[in-house]
Enzyme design. Structure first.
Site, PDB file in Angstrom:
ATOM      1  N   TYR A 164       0.752  -1.286   0.047  1.00 32.95           N
ATOM      2  CA  TYR A 164       0.141  -0.014   0.072  1.00 32.95           C
ATOM      3  C   TYR A 164       0.804   1.368  -0.169  1.00 32.95           C
ATOM      4  O   TYR A 164       0.734   2.077  -0.875  1.00 32.95           O
ATOM      5  CB  TYR A 164      -0.928   0.129   1.131  1.00 32.95           C
ATOM      6  N   ASP A 165       1.781   1.029   1.066  1.00 28.84           N
ATOM      7  CA  ASP A 165       2.679   2.577   1.066  1.00 28.84           C
ATOM      8  C   ASP A 165       3.490   2.955  -0.174  1.00 28.84           C
ATOM      9  O   ASP A 165       3.291   3.985  -0.586  1.00 28.84           O
ATOM     10  CB  ASP A 165       3.638   2.509   2.277  1.00 28.84           C
ATOM     11  N   SER A 197     -13.811   2.140  13.156  1.00 33.43           N
ATOM     12  CA  SER A 197     -14.898   1.101  12.889  1.00 33.43           C
ATOM     13  C   SER A 197     -14.455   0.060  14.083  1.00 33.43           C
ATOM     14  O   SER A 197     -15.565  -0.580  14.520  1.00 33.43           O
ATOM     15  CB  SER A 197     -14.908   0.802  11.398  1.00 33.43           C
ATOM     16  N   PHE A 199     -13.077   0.063  16.931  1.00 34.60           N
ATOM     17  CA  PHE A 199     -13.752   0.551  18.361  1.00 34.60           C
ATOM     18  C   PHE A 199     -15.098   0.538  18.574  1.00 34.60           C
ATOM     19  O   PHE A 199     -15.727  -0.078  19.525  1.00 34.60           O
ATOM     20  CB  PHE A 199     -13.170   1.843  18.563  1.00 34.60           C
ATOM     21  N   ASP A 250       0.640   0.148  23.441  1.00 34.44           N
ATOM     22  CA  ASP A 250       0.290   0.528  24.753  1.00 34.44           C
ATOM     23  C   ASP A 250      -0.756   1.551  24.690  1.00 34.44           C
ATOM     24  O   ASP A 250      -1.239   2.259  25.633  1.00 34.44           O
ATOM     25  CB  ASP A 250       1.533   1.159  25.568  1.00 34.44           C
ATOM     26  N   PRO A 287       2.705   3.111  12.237  1.00 30.06           N
ATOM     27  CA  PRO A 287       3.327   4.618  12.729  1.00 30.06           C
ATOM     28  C   PRO A 287       2.972   4.969  14.210  1.00 30.06           C
ATOM     29  O   PRO A 287       1.807   4.882  14.567  1.00 30.06           O
ATOM     30  CB  PRO A 287       2.464   5.502  11.875  1.00 30.06           C
TER      31      PRO A 287
END
Length: 320
Positions: A153-154, A197, A199, A214, A282
């Protein structure tokens, strides 16, 4: 050269990936202002449900087509949105993902060159990779792993940007490039793996909310209507302005802060659980939008809380 059909009349506009989350909203906006829309999609990640409400519109036409194959149509502008955009989807078939970005760009640029029309590329903040500067501005070249799980993708999107600029320099094609930062809203898929979506669906179903790492990594969330306004402003900008141009909301949230807002707005009792951080995920992401503010007079107007309310209502109705 300007296509004479675009002067003083409604335009016929091609939207690739037009049955997707963002593509369908773009089709709505173009139809609402009186344009004709040719929507093409191969329905790998797009959905007919996203465009059911416009199938009977006389100004809307749907064509099932894969952009990795040439397309010969007559249109006045092209918005190139075709490509899976969530990690779950673009990693499911990485070879097809990069073909969609690269071969698809070549085919759409070839069409634009033949017709002498403007073409806009929906690029992504993923071209910045795991950034070493913060916030990210358009002059930053990025920090991308070329052989990682996200590379299809990137690097596909990075190569598409290269192609757009080379067609502009070599063939004097009117190109536009926008870099989309995390966008959310109604019509997102329940299983696309994107954090908003994920969450919301987990909270509504009473399942644990999965936080990778974290939870201190950050994203900046742009509501779909703000992004669509950016699309239209970019296409309407002078031919001399090619971009790339960041389009996103510069207000930054940690994953834990996002989860807490979702819990608050849904009234869910879901617990937070932590999972290992995916490869090359990221740590931080926030757009510098000074260029969009100055050249497009564009600013996002929908707050995260306001946008989440509308998105939660959509998923609540969808899930029953």
């Amino acid at each position: 050269m300007v296509n004479q059909k675009t002067q003083g009349s409604a335009k016929r506009i091609l939207v690739t990936g037009g049955a997707g989350f963002l593509g369908s909203h773009l089709c709505d906006a173009l139809l609402a202002r009186g344009d004709e829309v040719l929507c093409i999609d191969n329905f790998v990640t797009g959905s007919r449900k996203n465009i059911y409400h416009i199938l009977d519109n006389p100004n809307f036409e749907l064509l099932r087509h894969d952009v990795t194959f040439p397309l010969y149509v007559e249109v006045d502008e092209i918005y190139n949105l075709a490509c899976p955009a969530s990690p779950v989807h673009y990693q499911a078939d990485p070879v097809q993902t990069i073909k969609t970005s690269v071969v698809g760009a070549i085919n759409m640029l070839g069409l634009a060159k033949r017709l002498h029309i403007p073409i806009l590329q929906a690029s992504t903040s993923e071209v910045y990779g795991d950034p070493q500067i913060h916030p990210q501005e358009e002059g930053y070249w990025g920090h991308v792993n070329p052989i990682g799980l996200r590379s299809c993708y990137d690097e596909g999107k990075r190569t598409a940007e290269t192609l757009f600029m080379d067609y502009h320099r070599q063939h004097h094609l009117d190109v536009k490039i926008i870099r989309i930062f995390n966008t959310y809203g109604p019509r997102m898929s329940t299983h696309d793996g994107r954090v908003v979506s994920n969450f919301i669906v987990q909270a509504l179903q009473g399942k644990p909310i999965t936080i990778f790492g974290d939870g201190t990594q950050t994203r900046s969330f742009c509501f779909y209507s703000d992004l669509i306004a950016g699309f239209l402003s970019m296409m309407a900008s002078p031919q001399s302005f090619t971009g790339p141009c960041n389009i996103g909301n510069p207000i930054e949230f940690t994953m834990i802060e996002l989860a807490q807002q979702v819990l608050d707005l849904t009234g869910s009792q879901s617990k937070l659980i932590h999972m290992p951080l995916p490869q090359d995920d990221p740590r931080q992401r926030r757009p510098d939008i000074a260029l969009a503010q100055n050249r497009l007079k564009w600013d996002p107007v929908i707050s995260l809380r306001e946008g989440l309310k509308e998105t939660i209502a959509y998923f609540r109705a969808l899930l029953g």
